[in-house]
Design a protein around this motif. Sequence first.
Motif, PDB file in Angstrom:
ATOM      1  N   ASP A  34       0.837  -1.199   0.000  1.00 30.33           N
ATOM      2  CA  ASP A  34       0.000   0.000   0.000  1.00 30.33           C
ATOM      3  C   ASP A  34       0.877   1.256   0.000  1.00 30.33           C
ATOM      4  N   GLU A  36       0.381   4.276   1.023  1.00 25.67           N
ATOM      5  CA  GLU A  36       0.381   5.114   2.221  1.00 25.67           C
ATOM      6  C   GLU A  36       0.764   4.330   3.480  1.00 25.67           C
ATOM      7  N   LEU A  37       0.224   3.129   3.630  1.00 19.20           N
ATOM      8  CA  LEU A  37       0.495   2.344   4.830  1.00 19.20           C
ATOM      9  C   LEU A  37       1.862   1.670   4.779  1.00 19.20           C
ATOM     10  N   ILE A  40       4.794   3.589   6.373  1.00 20.06           N
ATOM     11  CA  ILE A  40       4.638   3.702   7.823  1.00 20.06           C
ATOM     12  C   ILE A  40       5.065   2.404   8.496  1.00 20.06           C
ATOM     13  N   HIS A  78       1.601   2.040  18.705  1.00 23.16           N
ATOM     14  CA  HIS A  78       1.111   2.916  17.636  1.00 23.16           C
ATOM     15  C   HIS A  78       1.234   4.405  17.954  1.00 23.16           C
ATOM     16  N   LEU A  83      -0.310   8.555  13.010  1.00 25.06           N
ATOM     17  CA  LEU A  83      -1.519   8.062  12.350  1.00 25.06           C
ATOM     18  C   LEU A  83      -2.658   9.056  12.447  1.00 25.06           C
ATOM     19  N   ASP A  84      -3.546   9.024  11.444  1.00 28.32           N
ATOM     20  CA  ASP A  84      -4.746   9.852  11.460  1.00 28.32           C
ATOM     21  C   ASP A  84      -5.949   9.011  11.016  1.00 28.32           C
ATOM     22  N   ASP A  86      -7.582   8.944   8.265  1.00 28.71           N
ATOM     23  CA  ASP A  86      -7.437   8.371   6.931  1.00 28.71           C
ATOM     24  C   ASP A  86      -6.624   7.076   6.958  1.00 28.71           C
ATOM     25  N   HIS A  87      -5.579   7.040   7.770  1.00 29.27           N
ATOM     26  CA  HIS A  87      -4.783   5.812   7.895  1.00 29.27           C
ATOM     27  C   HIS A  87      -5.636   4.678   8.440  1.00 29.27           C
ATOM     28  N   ARG A  90      -8.063   3.473   5.765  1.00 34.34           N
ATOM     29  CA  ARG A  90      -7.346   2.692   4.750  1.00 34.34           C
ATOM     30  C   ARG A  90      -7.017   1.303   5.289  1.00 34.34           C
ATOM     31  N   TRP A  91      -6.527   1.256   6.542  1.00 32.03           N
ATOM     32  CA  TRP A  91      -6.192  -0.016   7.195  1.00 32.03           C
ATOM     33  C   TRP A  91      -7.431  -0.901   7.270  1.00 32.03           C
TER      34      TRP A  91
END
Length: 141
Positions: A34, A36-37, A40, A78, A83-84, A86-87, A90-91
């Motif tokens: 992914d 975005e993920l 991270i 975490h 993280l926000d 949106d994260h 998405r997760w």
Amino acid sequence: MTSRRIPLIEPKAPIAEAQIDTLVRTFYGRVLEDEELGPIFRDAVGSRWDEHLATMVAFWSSVALGTGRYSGKPHLAHRDLGLDMDHFGRWLNLFEKTARDTCPPDAAAFFIDRAHRIAESLQIGLDIGPKALRLPKTGSA
């Protein structure tokens, strides 16, 4: 105001360790891909992927089977990842798709239900989103 308890979804057939292992490994393989993920998780986990996967299998084994194999502190793990909402969205979307792809429907519904509850708890504990505790900041006036 009274608290309303939301009933837990339970699978009709027993969940096996092998099913948990497949779900976790497939999911985190997709997380790494992914856009975005992936960064991270790669930054947070580094070269400890085998250890992380074993921890996540133990976590989901504890959630699904009550094995008690997981004894970590997810909020602390975490806390510093930036993280926000949106994260988390998405997760959850990726987890839902993976659960549906790798599990029978009733087991997928169970895992998805628990994932949403866990995500909500993490968001509250990390002060993210509309249900966050929003504790006042301490310090001098």
